[in-house]
Write a protein that holds these residues in place. Structure first.
Motif, PDB file in Angstrom:
ATOM      1  N   MET A   1       0.840  -1.184   0.000  1.00  0.00           N
ATOM      2  CA  MET A   1       0.000   0.000   0.000  1.00  0.00           C
ATOM      3  C   MET A   1       0.883   1.244   0.000  1.00  0.00           C
ATOM      4  N   GLN A   2       0.422   2.220  -0.721  1.00  0.00           N
ATOM      5  CA  GLN A   2       1.103   3.504  -0.771  1.00  0.00           C
ATOM      6  C   GLN A   2       0.280   4.533   0.002  1.00  0.00           C
ATOM      7  N   PRO A   3       0.894   5.310   0.859  1.00  0.00           N
ATOM      8  CA  PRO A   3       0.139   6.379   1.510  1.00  0.00           C
ATOM      9  C   PRO A   3      -0.249   7.433   0.480  1.00  0.00           C
ATOM     10  N   TYR A   4      -1.468   7.911   0.590  1.00  0.00           N
ATOM     11  CA  TYR A   4      -1.941   8.966  -0.304  1.00  0.00           C
ATOM     12  C   TYR A   4      -1.371  10.290   0.177  1.00  0.00           C
ATOM     13  N   LYS A   5      -0.777  11.069  -0.707  1.00  0.00           N
ATOM     14  CA  LYS A   5      -0.114  12.325  -0.323  1.00  0.00           C
ATOM     15  C   LYS A   5      -1.076  13.362   0.233  1.00  0.00           C
ATOM     16  N   ASN A   6      -2.314  13.361  -0.228  1.00  0.00           N
ATOM     17  CA  ASN A   6      -3.337  14.284   0.271  1.00  0.00           C
ATOM     18  C   ASN A   6      -2.855  15.737   0.247  1.00  0.00           C
ATOM     19  N   VAL A  13      -9.124   9.866   1.472  1.00  0.00           N
ATOM     20  CA  VAL A  13      -8.294   8.732   1.077  1.00  0.00           C
ATOM     21  C   VAL A  13      -7.070   8.650   1.985  1.00  0.00           C
ATOM     22  N   ARG A  14      -6.759   7.450   2.440  1.00  0.00           N
ATOM     23  CA  ARG A  14      -5.573   7.234   3.278  1.00  0.00           C
ATOM     24  C   ARG A  14      -4.470   6.492   2.521  1.00  0.00           C
ATOM     25  N   TYR A  15      -4.815   5.387   1.867  1.00  0.00           N
ATOM     26  CA  TYR A  15      -3.848   4.562   1.135  1.00  0.00           C
ATOM     27  C   TYR A  15      -4.438   4.130  -0.190  1.00  0.00           C
ATOM     28  N   TYR A  16      -3.560   3.664  -1.069  1.00  0.00           N
ATOM     29  CA  TYR A  16      -4.018   3.064  -2.319  1.00  0.00           C
ATOM     30  C   TYR A  16      -3.046   1.973  -2.728  1.00  0.00           C
ATOM     31  N   GLU A  17      -3.541   1.060  -3.546  1.00  0.00           N
ATOM     32  CA  GLU A  17      -2.737  -0.017  -4.123  1.00  0.00           C
ATOM     33  C   GLU A  17      -3.033  -0.045  -5.616  1.00  0.00           C
ATOM     34  N   ILE A  18      -1.994  -0.008  -6.413  1.00  0.00           N
ATOM     35  CA  ILE A  18      -2.161  -0.012  -7.869  1.00  0.00           C
ATOM     36  C   ILE A  18      -1.545  -1.277  -8.449  1.00  0.00           C
ATOM     37  N   ASP A  19      -2.280  -1.889  -9.367  1.00  0.00           N
ATOM     38  CA  ASP A  19      -1.773  -2.994 -10.163  1.00  0.00           C
ATOM     39  C   ASP A  19      -2.098  -2.663 -11.619  1.00  0.00           C
ATOM     40  N   GLU A  20      -1.688  -3.505 -12.516  1.00  0.00           N
ATOM     41  CA  GLU A  20      -1.868  -3.219 -13.935  1.00  0.00           C
ATOM     42  C   GLU A  20      -3.321  -2.915 -14.303  1.00  0.00           C
ATOM     43  N   ARG A  21      -4.277  -3.681 -13.767  1.00  0.00           N
ATOM     44  CA  ARG A  21      -5.677  -3.555 -14.185  1.00  0.00           C
ATOM     45  C   ARG A  21      -6.625  -3.132 -13.072  1.00  0.00           C
ATOM     46  N   ASN A  24      -7.007  -0.303  -5.646  1.00  0.00           N
ATOM     47  CA  ASN A  24      -7.736  -0.431  -4.386  1.00  0.00           C
ATOM     48  C   ASN A  24      -7.538   0.872  -3.627  1.00  0.00           C
ATOM     49  N   VAL A  25      -8.618   1.410  -3.109  1.00  0.00           N
ATOM     50  CA  VAL A  25      -8.554   2.671  -2.385  1.00  0.00           C
ATOM     51  C   VAL A  25      -9.035   2.447  -0.959  1.00  0.00           C
ATOM     52  N   HIS A  26      -8.203   2.845  -0.006  1.00  0.00           N
ATOM     53  CA  HIS A  26      -8.496   2.708   1.421  1.00  0.00           C
ATOM     54  C   HIS A  26      -8.778   4.096   1.982  1.00  0.00           C
ATOM     55  N   PHE A  27      -9.927   4.235   2.611  1.00  0.00           N
ATOM     56  CA  PHE A  27     -10.361   5.531   3.121  1.00  0.00           C
ATOM     57  C   PHE A  27     -10.098   5.659   4.613  1.00  0.00           C
ATOM     58  N   LYS A  28     -10.080   6.894   5.080  1.00  0.00           N
ATOM     59  CA  LYS A  28      -9.811   7.183   6.491  1.00  0.00           C
ATOM     60  C   LYS A  28     -10.857   6.586   7.420  1.00  0.00           C
ATOM     61  N   ASP A  29     -12.067   6.359   6.921  1.00  0.00           N
ATOM     62  CA  ASP A  29     -13.130   5.800   7.767  1.00  0.00           C
ATOM     63  C   ASP A  29     -13.022   4.281   7.916  1.00  0.00           C
ATOM     64  N   THR A  31     -13.059   2.021   5.398  1.00  0.00           N
ATOM     65  CA  THR A  31     -13.576   1.280   4.249  1.00  0.00           C
ATOM     66  C   THR A  31     -12.516   1.221   3.154  1.00  0.00           C
ATOM     67  N   ALA A  32     -12.626   0.209   2.318  1.00  0.00           N
ATOM     68  CA  ALA A  32     -11.719   0.053   1.184  1.00  0.00           C
ATOM     69  C   ALA A  32     -12.498  -0.551   0.026  1.00  0.00           C
ATOM     70  N   TYR A  33     -12.173  -0.115  -1.182  1.00  0.00           N
ATOM     71  CA  TYR A  33     -12.895  -0.555  -2.365  1.00  0.00           C
ATOM     72  C   TYR A  33     -11.931  -0.939  -3.473  1.00  0.00           C
ATOM     73  N   HIS A  34     -12.356  -1.917  -4.264  1.00  0.00           N
ATOM     74  CA  HIS A  34     -11.599  -2.416  -5.404  1.00  0.00           C
ATOM     75  C   HIS A  34     -12.280  -1.917  -6.679  1.00  0.00           C
ATOM     76  N   TYR A  35     -11.516  -1.240  -7.517  1.00  0.00           N
ATOM     77  CA  TYR A  35     -11.997  -0.739  -8.806  1.00  0.00           C
ATOM     78  C   TYR A  35     -11.128  -1.384  -9.886  1.00  0.00           C
ATOM     79  N   ASN A  36     -11.749  -1.940 -10.922  1.00  0.00           N
ATOM     80  CA  ASN A  36     -10.945  -2.604 -11.942  1.00  0.00           C
ATOM     81  C   ASN A  36     -11.406  -2.237 -13.348  1.00  0.00           C
ATOM     82  N   TYR A  37     -10.744  -2.845 -14.336  1.00  0.00           N
ATOM     83  CA  TYR A  37     -11.028  -2.521 -15.731  1.00  0.00           C
ATOM     84  C   TYR A  37     -12.436  -2.922 -16.159  1.00  0.00           C
TER      85      TYR A  37
END
Length: 75
Positions: A1-6, A13-21, A24-29, A31-37
């Protein structure tokens, strides 16, 4: 996970994870969500990746354009 610079100082947003397709976004509350192609699609995911790397505008983009159009809730 990468910390979001904000760079705005007000993002939910607190953290995010990036892959090719996906991103994933992790929020301060805790919750975390997966968004894909597939959901919400290539263009929104690529924009979200770009905004995440910049550290500015990701939360706003999600709230304005993606909303609840995520592939999976992770937490």
């Amino acid at each position: 996970m990468q910390p979001y610079k904000n760079l705005s100082g007000v993002s939910g947003v607190r953290y995010y994870e990036i892959d090719e397709r996906y991103i994933n976004v992790h929020f301060k509350d805790g919750t975390a969500y997966h968004y894909n192609y597939i959901v919400p699609g290539v263009a929104p995911v690529e924009e979200m990746k770009s905004l995440a790397r910049k550290g500015l505008g990701l939360n706003t983009f999600i709230n304005q354009f993606v909303k609840k159009n995520y592939a999976a809730r992770l937490s």
